[in-house]
Write an enzyme that holds these catalytic residues in place. Structure first.
Site, PDB file in Angstrom:
ATOM      1  N   LYS A 182     -10.909 -13.950   0.358  1.00 34.82           N
ATOM      2  CA  LYS A 182     -10.170 -14.895   1.194  1.00 34.82           C
ATOM      3  C   LYS A 182      -9.777 -14.212   2.493  1.00 34.82           C
ATOM      4  O   LYS A 182      -8.875 -13.391   2.541  1.00 34.82           O
ATOM      5  CB  LYS A 182      -8.909 -15.390   0.472  1.00 34.82           C
ATOM      6  CG  LYS A 182      -8.384 -16.639   1.148  1.00 34.82           C
ATOM      7  CD  LYS A 182      -6.903 -16.687   1.364  1.00 34.82           C
ATOM      8  CE  LYS A 182      -6.304 -15.816   2.403  1.00 34.82           C
ATOM      9  NZ  LYS A 182      -6.404 -16.309   3.781  1.00 34.82           N
ATOM     10  N   GLU A 259      -2.201  -2.713   0.615  1.00 28.73           N
ATOM     11  CA  GLU A 259      -2.171  -1.818   1.783  1.00 28.73           C
ATOM     12  C   GLU A 259      -1.375  -2.564   2.839  1.00 28.73           C
ATOM     13  O   GLU A 259      -1.850  -3.565   3.367  1.00 28.73           O
ATOM     14  CB  GLU A 259      -3.610  -1.513   2.214  1.00 28.73           C
ATOM     15  CG  GLU A 259      -3.720  -0.195   2.940  1.00 28.73           C
ATOM     16  CD  GLU A 259      -3.637  -0.392   4.417  1.00 28.73           C
ATOM     17  OE1 GLU A 259      -2.482  -0.493   4.916  1.00 28.73           O
ATOM     18  OE2 GLU A 259      -4.680  -0.459   5.061  1.00 28.73           O
ATOM     19  N   CYS A 293      -2.829  -0.680  11.078  1.00 34.16           N
ATOM     20  CA  CYS A 293      -1.734  -0.281  10.172  1.00 34.16           C
ATOM     21  C   CYS A 293      -1.430   1.205  10.296  1.00 34.16           C
ATOM     22  O   CYS A 293      -0.305   1.627  10.079  1.00 34.16           O
ATOM     23  CB  CYS A 293      -2.032  -0.687   8.744  1.00 34.16           C
ATOM     24  SG  CYS A 293      -3.689  -0.313   8.252  1.00 34.16           S
ATOM     25  N   GLU A 393       7.453  -2.557  12.155  1.00 34.01           N
ATOM     26  CA  GLU A 393       6.057  -2.494  12.589  1.00 34.01           C
ATOM     27  C   GLU A 393       5.839  -3.575  13.646  1.00 34.01           C
ATOM     28  O   GLU A 393       5.932  -4.764  13.350  1.00 34.01           O
ATOM     29  CB  GLU A 393       5.129  -2.731  11.395  1.00 34.01           C
ATOM     30  CG  GLU A 393       3.682  -2.561  11.752  1.00 34.01           C
ATOM     31  CD  GLU A 393       2.757  -2.734  10.567  1.00 34.01           C
ATOM     32  OE1 GLU A 393       2.908  -3.740   9.835  1.00 34.01           O
ATOM     33  OE2 GLU A 393       1.885  -1.875  10.372  1.00 34.01           O
TER      34      GLU A 393
HETATM   35  P1  ADP Z   1       0.147 -11.563   9.273  1.00 28.81           P
HETATM   36  O1  ADP Z   1       1.578 -11.892   9.038  1.00 28.81           O
HETATM   37  O2  ADP Z   1      -0.060 -10.251   9.898  1.00 28.81           O
HETATM   38  O3  ADP Z   1      -0.691 -12.662   9.873  1.00 28.81           O
HETATM   39  P2  ADP Z   1      -0.124 -11.589   6.399  1.00 28.81           P
HETATM   40  O4  ADP Z   1       0.247 -10.303   5.807  1.00 28.81           O
HETATM   41  O5  ADP Z   1       0.818 -12.731   6.229  1.00 28.81           O
HETATM   42  O6  ADP Z   1      -0.515 -11.340   7.887  1.00 28.81           O
HETATM   43  O7  ADP Z   1      -1.550 -12.042   5.858  1.00 28.81           O
HETATM   44  C1  ADP Z   1      -2.558 -11.195   5.387  1.00 28.81           C
HETATM   45  C2  ADP Z   1      -3.451 -12.023   4.488  1.00 28.81           C
HETATM   46  O8  ADP Z   1      -2.671 -12.546   3.411  1.00 28.81           O
HETATM   47  C3  ADP Z   1      -4.078 -13.241   5.157  1.00 28.81           C
HETATM   48  O9  ADP Z   1      -5.376 -13.447   4.623  1.00 28.81           O
HETATM   49  C4  ADP Z   1      -3.134 -14.356   4.764  1.00 28.81           C
HETATM   50  O10 ADP Z   1      -3.734 -15.635   4.813  1.00 28.81           O
HETATM   51  C5  ADP Z   1      -2.806 -13.966   3.340  1.00 28.81           C
HETATM   52  N1  ADP Z   1      -1.553 -14.513   2.815  1.00 28.81           N
HETATM   53  C6  ADP Z   1      -0.494 -14.992   3.506  1.00 28.81           C
HETATM   54  N2  ADP Z   1       0.475 -15.409   2.659  1.00 28.81           N
HETATM   55  C7  ADP Z   1       0.014 -15.199   1.396  1.00 28.81           C
HETATM   56  C8  ADP Z   1       0.550 -15.425   0.088  1.00 28.81           C
HETATM   57  N3  ADP Z   1       1.759 -15.938  -0.092  1.00 28.81           N
HETATM   58  N4  ADP Z   1      -0.206 -15.080  -0.968  1.00 28.81           N
HETATM   59  C9  ADP Z   1      -1.426 -14.531  -0.816  1.00 28.81           C
HETATM   60  N5  ADP Z   1      -1.986 -14.300   0.397  1.00 28.81           N
HETATM   61  C10 ADP Z   1      -1.278 -14.627   1.494  1.00 28.81           C
END
Ligand code: ADP
Length: 497
Positions: A182, A259, A293, A393
């Site tokens: 995903k 990570e 990161c 961050e």
């Molecule tokens: P950012 O805030 O830097 O955009 P995230 O850490 O929220 O990134 O997202 C990293 C990945 O995790 C993306 O693929 C995002 O769609 C997914 N993601 C976001 N929320 C969830 C969740 N509650 N459970 C699983 N995956 C998630």
């Protein structure tokens, strides 16, 4: 695939070896962060789509369609993905550049690094571990089998879309796990292109699936975490989302590899080669516009060299080529989105309000870059660990500089965040290097280097930077179960007669 900026394309999900629309039929559009122009229409996946993909992957696991493929054939297939990526390097480079806003030279690096992951794990697939335990008793022989844990749910971020997809997918497959990938909603295109490689190379159906989604939250990501048939989740992203992923995986006791964020400290000691240290620090914070990161987002300078380092740094930072990602000369591209740009600029305001001294940048770049999300390389001096600028961050081109008097103070301050992803020191003294290496709390320590990473070097964090390790043989373990076999020979002496 074209070698220029791709025109907007329509995509479908890749589930069970077939391209298909989202169950709801809904789509969303992705824009190029350098221009704001649309580059693709993507299926808006939901829980139902996640379920279909997990079923396809679970079927592949149950039938041992991938697990039982002989090692030599698995190697050929994984190697085939590496070759496919290299054959399509220019088209994929254009696509990574368009979806992530990366300068093409660095987008190409992403594609080639992704290929290298498949090369590396195509070797390890023939030697996935296990050991013999020979000295129990003459009539007992024990050994361990490293078996695939089951379906792997892989959730990736937008900063290195193809590279991180490969970083997780290659070891999962080498461990024998079918994958549901995903990608981040900001960068779904290259993940879907990667599926073409699996389609063309005749992998068994269901071994590699891609389901895209978009916010709010992540319906597909969340479902991968809660689905009972997913055995392992590997996630890269922010620390807050990582914690939510871990929580969502708890009820079904999945293996979880996370990570997450970092606020990685780089120490520059009084005996450092300053030219090299300045170069390392520039690359450490401005590579990928700071959306890394492992960025060296904190630099701690020994008092005696601080002024000289900063004047060299600021002079060189001012000459960096920020510009359109399509130009081979560009070193720094835009941030991923308007939202990210606003977040980064809000940290600039916060830094000023906290009393840090802005010595470079701090604003959006206008003129012919105005339609993208470009922020000038930014440096704050006199940052201390009480400031959020030293703790949070930022994920942008914003460097927080602090000054120290002695090494003990530097180490204490370097360790004074909840993170522990990377750290490093520039020094000519082996004693300083050794002490800092031992005393800094980080999963990766660089000495007179920064951001050097290879498929063979394990990577992951201490503390709030994550759980588990990626890359190297360690990554295989995240996707493996250990089965201990104890086997008796000869006649059994009855013990319970
Ligand atoms: P950012 O805030 O830097 O955009 P995230 O850490 O929220 O990134 O997202 C990293 C990945 O995790 C993306 O693929 C995002 O769609 C997914 N993601 C976001 N929320 C969830 C969740 N509650 N459970 C699983 N995956 C998630």
């Amino acid at each position: 695939m074209s070698t220029t900026t791709p025109v907007s394309a329509e995509y479908e999900l890749f589930i069970g070896g077939q391209w298909q629309p989202a169950a709801t039929g809904e789509t969303f559009e992705r824009e190029n962060p350098a221009t704001g122009e649309p580059i693709g229409r993507i299926p808006r996946g939901s829980e139902d789509d996640a379920d279909r993909a997990v079923v396809a992957a679970a079927d592949a696991h149950q039938s041992r369609a991938w697990q039982d493929v002989p090692g030599a054939r698995k190697q050929q297939l994984l190697r085939g993905i590496a070759d496919w990526l290299r054959e399509h390097v220019e088209g994929l480079t254009a696509l990574v550049s368009a979806e992530a806003g990366k300068p093409v030279a660095w987008a190409r690096f992403d594609v080639l690094f992704a290929a290298d992951y498949f090369d590396y794990y195509s070797g390890l697939v023939r030697d996935v571990g296990g050991r013999t335990i020979p000295a129990l008793r003459p009539d007992l022989f024990a050994y361990t089998l490293k078996e695939p844990a089951g379906v792997a749910g892989i959730i990736t971020p937008w900063n290195f879309p193809l590279l991180i997809a490969a970083q997780k997918t290659a070891p999962a497959l080498a461990a024998g796990c079918p994958v549901v990938l995903k990608p981040a909603p900001q960068t779904p295109l290259t993940a879907l292109e990667l599926a073409r490689a699996f389609e063309e190379l005749d992998f068994p159906r269901g071994v590699f699936n891609v389901v895209t989604d978009t916010g709010p939250g992540s319906p597909v990501g969340a479902r991968l975490c809660s689905h009972p048939a997913v055995a392992a989740v590997s996630f890269t992203g922010s620390t807050g989302t990582g914690a939510r992923v871990m929580e969502a995986c708890a009820p079904t006791m999945k293996r979880v590899a996370l990570e997450c964020g970092g606020k990685s400290p780089m120490l520059v000691h009084d005996d450092a080669d300053l030219e090299a240290a300045v170069d390392g620090a520039l690359f450490g914070i401005f590579f990928n516009t700071g959306q890394v990161c492992n960025a060296s987002s904190r630099v701690l300078l020994h008092d005696s060299i601080a002024d000289e380092f900063l004047s060299l740094f600021v002079e060189r930072a001012g000459r960096l080529r920020v510009g359109k990602p399509t130009s081979e000369d560009t070193q720094i591209g835009p941030l991923i989105s308007r939202e990210q740009m606003e977040r980064v600029l809000s940290y600039v305001e916060l830094g000023k309000a906290e009393g840090a001294e802005l010595v470079l940048g701090g604003e959006q770049i206008m003129g012919d870059l105005e339609s993208g999300y470009f922020v000038a390389p930014t440096v704050f001096d006199r940052v201390d660990e009480s400031m959020r600028l030293a703790q949070d961050e930022v994920f942008g081109p914003v460097l927080a500089v602090g000054r120290y008097h002695d090494l003990s103070e530097a180490i204490e301050r370097a360790n004074a965040t909840p993170f522990g992803l990377a750290a490093g020191v520039w020094t000519r003294s082996i004693d300083v290097a050794d002490r800092v290496t031992r005393e800094l709390n980080a999963g990766m320590v660089w000495v007179n280097e920064w951001l050097a990473m290879f498929p063979e070097t394990p990577h992951g964090g201490y503390g709030m930077s994550g759980v588990g390790r990626e890359m190297g043989p360690e990554a295989l373990h995240e996707f493996q179960e250990n089965k201990t076999v104890i086997q008796k020979t000869g006649r059994r002496e009855l013990v319970f007669a």
